[in-house]
Design a protein around this motif. Sequence first.
Motif, PDB file in Angstrom:
ATOM      1  N   GLU A  14       0.824  -1.213   0.000  1.00 63.21           N
ATOM      2  CA  GLU A  14       0.000   0.000   0.000  1.00 63.21           C
ATOM      3  C   GLU A  14       0.860   1.266   0.000  1.00 63.21           C
ATOM      4  OE1 GLU A  14      -3.092   0.300  -0.448  1.00 63.21           O
ATOM      5  OE2 GLU A  14      -4.085  -1.560   0.140  1.00 63.21           O
ATOM      6  N   ASN A  17      -0.754   4.586  -0.666  1.00 64.54           N
ATOM      7  CA  ASN A  17      -1.751   5.103   0.277  1.00 64.54           C
ATOM      8  C   ASN A  17      -1.182   5.574   1.605  1.00 64.54           C
ATOM      9  OD1 ASN A  17      -4.399   4.884  -0.976  1.00 64.54           O
ATOM     10  ND2 ASN A  17      -4.115   2.665  -0.935  1.00 64.54           N
ATOM     11  N   ARG A  20      -1.188   9.261   2.916  1.00 63.56           N
ATOM     12  CA  ARG A  20      -2.541   9.698   3.268  1.00 63.56           C
ATOM     13  C   ARG A  20      -3.012   9.036   4.554  1.00 63.56           C
ATOM     14  NH1 ARG A  20      -7.982   8.626   1.336  1.00 63.56           N
ATOM     15  NH2 ARG A  20      -7.179   6.809   0.246  1.00 63.56           N
ATOM     16  N   ASP A  96      -6.609   1.312   2.634  1.00 61.84           N
ATOM     17  CA  ASP A  96      -7.084   2.015   1.445  1.00 61.84           C
ATOM     18  C   ASP A  96      -7.933   3.226   1.789  1.00 61.84           C
ATOM     19  OD1 ASP A  96      -9.571   0.975   2.195  1.00 61.84           O
ATOM     20  OD2 ASP A  96      -9.593  -0.551   0.637  1.00 61.84           O
ATOM     21  N   ARG A 198     -11.896   4.084  -3.673  1.00 60.18           N
ATOM     22  CA  ARG A 198     -10.455   3.844  -3.508  1.00 60.18           C
ATOM     23  C   ARG A 198      -9.717   4.827  -4.403  1.00 60.18           C
ATOM     24  NH1 ARG A 198      -6.000   0.161  -2.721  1.00 60.18           N
ATOM     25  NH2 ARG A 198      -7.148  -1.337  -1.459  1.00 60.18           N
TER      26      ARG A 198
END
Length: 238
Positions: A14, A17, A20, A96, A198
């Motif tokens: 990931e 992501n 974030r 996510d 997503r």
Amino acid sequence: MNYKLTIIVPVYNEEENLERVEKELSSYLKIATVPTAVLFVNDGSKDKSQTMIEAICNRNDAFDFVLFKENRGLSAAIKAGFDYADTELVGYIDSDLQTSPEDFNILLEHIDQNELVTGVRADRKDSFVKNMSSKIANGIRRAFTKDGMDDTGCPLKIIKTDYAKRIPMFRGLHRFLPAMIMLQNGRVTQVPVRHFPRIAGTAKFGVWNRLLGPLMDCFAYLWMKKKYINYDVAKTSK
């Protein structure tokens, strides 16, 4: 700091992501209604996730991590989070961020009266195929478990840790967390939470493991329910 809630964040490839994730969880910790920590569980990622996780933990005192030697699956990552958590409550959110950490405060409003509170994704922002396969899978699971839950796949939950640690986890059991709490005579409830598309990364589950996987897991659950040991201690000298 004496934390009350640990948010478990399973991670598998990931890297797109994680910046974030750090930003949104750091913002949430400032408004959380109870003192809260974050525990990343890296499920053997092959990308730069671990390097990023370690940097995030070095920057933030409330963030820690567990790294698997190899990929073991979502249920194993959640179990590791339960095993390593040392707070009264454990939460769970996907990396996510299709659900918002802010909605943990909604779940926390109900945890005193329940042993597990799960979100129900309102107005889901997923594809038609994903929504329909999840709806069918939830219907199959509900028929087997009688847990009354509409959306056990929602990646936003809070559980009282002593109940979470007693769950005998097996691969796929993350879909059965409410039912497993009910086996312990625990109280469960569900509340609506927001859902978002997503933004980055790729989904780890397809139609095959949303439908056939849960069906096979239902039989494993029924076997476990038949064999499950549950007891209450009246008195001890220890």
